[in-house]
Design a protein around this motif. Sequence first.
Motif, PDB file in Angstrom:
ATOM      1  N   ILE A  29       1.743   0.593  -9.722  1.00 52.22           N
ATOM      2  CA  ILE A  29       2.560   1.361  -8.772  1.00 52.22           C
ATOM      3  C   ILE A  29       3.679   0.505  -8.198  1.00 52.22           C
ATOM      4  O   ILE A  29       4.807   0.969  -8.039  1.00 52.22           O
ATOM      5  CB  ILE A  29       1.677   1.970  -7.662  1.00 52.22           C
ATOM      6  N   TYR A  30       3.379  -0.770  -7.912  1.00 49.03           N
ATOM      7  CA  TYR A  30       4.430  -1.661  -7.412  1.00 49.03           C
ATOM      8  C   TYR A  30       5.561  -1.782  -8.425  1.00 49.03           C
ATOM      9  O   TYR A  30       6.736  -1.712  -8.076  1.00 49.03           O
ATOM     10  CB  TYR A  30       3.863  -3.044  -7.082  1.00 49.03           C
ATOM     11  N   ILE A  31       5.212  -1.950  -9.689  1.00 45.93           N
ATOM     12  CA  ILE A  31       6.231  -2.078 -10.740  1.00 45.93           C
ATOM     13  C   ILE A  31       7.054  -0.800 -10.841  1.00 45.93           C
ATOM     14  O   ILE A  31       8.282  -0.848 -10.938  1.00 45.93           O
ATOM     15  CB  ILE A  31       5.574  -2.437 -12.098  1.00 45.93           C
ATOM     16  N   VAL A  32       6.381   0.350 -10.788  1.00 49.97           N
ATOM     17  CA  VAL A  32       7.093   1.621 -10.856  1.00 49.97           C
ATOM     18  C   VAL A  32       8.004   1.800  -9.636  1.00 49.97           C
ATOM     19  O   VAL A  32       9.178   2.172  -9.774  1.00 49.97           O
ATOM     20  CB  VAL A  32       6.099   2.802 -10.976  1.00 49.97           C
ATOM     21  N   LEU A  33       7.487   1.525  -8.446  1.00 52.29           N
ATOM     22  CA  LEU A  33       8.296   1.667  -7.234  1.00 52.29           C
ATOM     23  C   LEU A  33       9.453   0.679  -7.201  1.00 52.29           C
ATOM     24  O   LEU A  33      10.524   0.981  -6.680  1.00 52.29           O
ATOM     25  CB  LEU A  33       7.429   1.501  -5.981  1.00 52.29           C
ATOM     26  N   ASP A  34       9.228  -0.522  -7.731  1.00 50.69           N
ATOM     27  CA  ASP A  34      10.269  -1.539  -7.747  1.00 50.69           C
ATOM     28  C   ASP A  34      11.367  -1.196  -8.757  1.00 50.69           C
ATOM     29  O   ASP A  34      12.532  -1.480  -8.529  1.00 50.69           O
ATOM     30  CB  ASP A  34       9.652  -2.909  -8.081  1.00 50.69           C
ATOM     31  N   LYS A  35      10.966  -0.566  -9.851  1.00 49.67           N
ATOM     32  CA  LYS A  35      11.910  -0.252 -10.926  1.00 49.67           C
ATOM     33  C   LYS A  35      12.734   0.997 -10.630  1.00 49.67           C
ATOM     34  O   LYS A  35      13.909   1.066 -10.945  1.00 49.67           O
ATOM     35  CB  LYS A  35      11.144  -0.083 -12.232  1.00 49.67           C
ATOM     36  N   TYR A  36      12.097   1.985 -10.024  1.00 49.20           N
ATOM     37  CA  TYR A  36      12.756   3.259  -9.755  1.00 49.20           C
ATOM     38  C   TYR A  36      12.847   3.501  -8.261  1.00 49.20           C
ATOM     39  O   TYR A  36      11.919   3.261  -7.528  1.00 49.20           O
ATOM     40  CB  TYR A  36      11.978   4.411 -10.381  1.00 49.20           C
ATOM     41  N   VAL A  37      13.981   3.998  -7.827  1.00 52.50           N
ATOM     42  CA  VAL A  37      14.173   4.336  -6.425  1.00 52.50           C
ATOM     43  C   VAL A  37      13.516   5.690  -6.181  1.00 52.50           C
ATOM     44  O   VAL A  37      13.827   6.671  -6.842  1.00 52.50           O
ATOM     45  CB  VAL A  37      15.662   4.397  -6.050  1.00 52.50           C
TER      46      VAL A  37
ATOM     47  N   PHE B 124      -6.684  -7.074   1.909  1.00 51.25           N
ATOM     48  CA  PHE B 124      -5.552  -7.931   1.561  1.00 51.25           C
ATOM     49  C   PHE B 124      -4.766  -7.404   0.367  1.00 51.25           C
ATOM     50  O   PHE B 124      -3.553  -7.631   0.284  1.00 51.25           O
ATOM     51  CB  PHE B 124      -5.990  -9.387   1.400  1.00 51.25           C
ATOM     52  N   LEU B 125      -5.413  -6.669  -0.531  1.00 49.67           N
ATOM     53  CA  LEU B 125      -4.652  -5.963  -1.569  1.00 49.67           C
ATOM     54  C   LEU B 125      -3.766  -4.906  -0.911  1.00 49.67           C
ATOM     55  O   LEU B 125      -2.597  -4.741  -1.283  1.00 49.67           O
ATOM     56  CB  LEU B 125      -5.587  -5.296  -2.576  1.00 49.67           C
ATOM     57  N   PHE B 126      -4.325  -4.207   0.056  1.00 50.33           N
ATOM     58  CA  PHE B 126      -3.581  -3.170   0.777  1.00 50.33           C
ATOM     59  C   PHE B 126      -2.386  -3.780   1.512  1.00 50.33           C
ATOM     60  O   PHE B 126      -1.238  -3.369   1.322  1.00 50.33           O
ATOM     61  CB  PHE B 126      -4.524  -2.459   1.748  1.00 50.33           C
ATOM     62  N   SER B 127      -2.629  -4.794   2.320  1.00 47.73           N
ATOM     63  CA  SER B 127      -1.553  -5.414   3.103  1.00 47.73           C
ATOM     64  C   SER B 127      -0.505  -6.057   2.206  1.00 47.73           C
ATOM     65  O   SER B 127       0.695  -5.940   2.462  1.00 47.73           O
ATOM     66  CB  SER B 127      -2.133  -6.467   4.057  1.00 47.73           C
ATOM     67  N   GLY B 128      -0.957  -6.737   1.156  1.00 47.64           N
ATOM     68  CA  GLY B 128      -0.021  -7.361   0.234  1.00 47.64           C
ATOM     69  C   GLY B 128       0.826  -6.336  -0.505  1.00 47.64           C
ATOM     70  O   GLY B 128       2.039  -6.506  -0.676  1.00 47.64           O
ATOM     71  N   PHE B 129       0.187  -5.261  -0.939  1.00 44.32           N
ATOM     72  CA  PHE B 129       0.914  -4.186  -1.608  1.00 44.32           C
ATOM     73  C   PHE B 129       2.004  -3.636  -0.698  1.00 44.32           C
ATOM     74  O   PHE B 129       3.153  -3.453  -1.118  1.00 44.32           O
ATOM     75  CB  PHE B 129      -0.045  -3.072  -2.023  1.00 44.32           C
ATOM     76  N   ILE B 130       1.663  -3.378   0.546  1.00 46.50           N
ATOM     77  CA  ILE B 130       2.632  -2.836   1.504  1.00 46.50           C
ATOM     78  C   ILE B 130       3.770  -3.827   1.727  1.00 46.50           C
ATOM     79  O   ILE B 130       4.945  -3.455   1.712  1.00 46.50           O
ATOM     80  CB  ILE B 130       1.934  -2.463   2.837  1.00 46.50           C
ATOM     81  N   ALA B 131       3.439  -5.102   1.930  1.00 51.80           N
ATOM     82  CA  ALA B 131       4.470  -6.121   2.183  1.00 51.80           C
ATOM     83  C   ALA B 131       5.449  -6.224   1.022  1.00 51.80           C
ATOM     84  O   ALA B 131       6.665  -6.320   1.234  1.00 51.80           O
ATOM     85  CB  ALA B 131       3.810  -7.473   2.449  1.00 51.80           C
ATOM     86  N   TYR B 132       4.936  -6.194  -0.197  1.00 54.08           N
ATOM     87  CA  TYR B 132       5.812  -6.327  -1.361  1.00 54.08           C
ATOM     88  C   TYR B 132       6.535  -5.032  -1.691  1.00 54.08           C
ATOM     89  O   TYR B 132       7.692  -5.055  -2.122  1.00 54.08           O
ATOM     90  CB  TYR B 132       5.030  -6.859  -2.569  1.00 54.08           C
ATOM     91  N   THR B 133       5.899  -3.902  -1.492  1.00 51.32           N
ATOM     92  CA  THR B 133       6.548  -2.619  -1.762  1.00 51.32           C
ATOM     93  C   THR B 133       7.738  -2.413  -0.834  1.00 51.32           C
ATOM     94  O   THR B 133       8.779  -1.914  -1.253  1.00 51.32           O
ATOM     95  CB  THR B 133       5.546  -1.457  -1.602  1.00 51.32           C
ATOM     96  N   PHE B 134       7.596  -2.816   0.419  1.00 54.89           N
ATOM     97  CA  PHE B 134       8.681  -2.659   1.376  1.00 54.89           C
ATOM     98  C   PHE B 134       9.604  -3.873   1.406  1.00 54.89           C
ATOM     99  O   PHE B 134      10.534  -3.922   2.210  1.00 54.89           O
ATOM    100  CB  PHE B 134       8.130  -2.359   2.771  1.00 54.89           C
ATOM    101  N   ASN B 135       9.331  -4.844   0.523  1.00 50.63           N
ATOM    102  CA  ASN B 135      10.147  -6.060   0.409  1.00 50.63           C
ATOM    103  C   ASN B 135      10.415  -6.679   1.779  1.00 50.63           C
ATOM    104  O   ASN B 135      11.563  -6.978   2.134  1.00 50.63           O
ATOM    105  CB  ASN B 135      11.450  -5.755  -0.334  1.00 50.63           C
TER     106      ASN B 135
END
Length: 147
Positions: free
Chosen positions: A138-146, A14-25
């Motif tokens: 990683i989510y914060i970094v990916l969200d902040k930088y394209v 669920f960390l994996f799935s949640g990370f993917i869902a939020y990373t890809f918005n």
Amino acid sequence: MTYFTLFINFIEVFLFSGFIAYTFNLNKKIRYTAIIGMINYAITNISSYYSYDGVFLTIAVLLVTIFGLIIETKTLNFKILFIPIIYNIIIILCTSISVEIVTYIFSIDISEIFLNSTIYYIACILSKILQLILSLFIYIVLDKYVI
């Protein structure tokens, strides 16, 4: 298979799935996390039941995650393939770091981790804490930088 194994598998998928869902918005983050998480949870537990945690488990979880992303986003690009693979590497990295830390702290050989359930539990919990911390970072970094 113990309740602890079920619990650790639950946290990981669920960390994996949640990370993917939020990373890809994704528009339907909770639905994606629930469906893909449950499928990956079933695959992981079946694998644990048969004591197989090898490359086929990794490939199966990646395929489910990537196909879920393709269905949800209706696109296929490098990022959809790259991010899940990188996150799977992060899971392996967190496990390796956890094992190294535990063997250092308790001054034991790696093979002894599996002989002592308490030390094994500590290593697993530490691994999931590291996974959570790295996921957030990683989510914060990916969200902040394209990327």
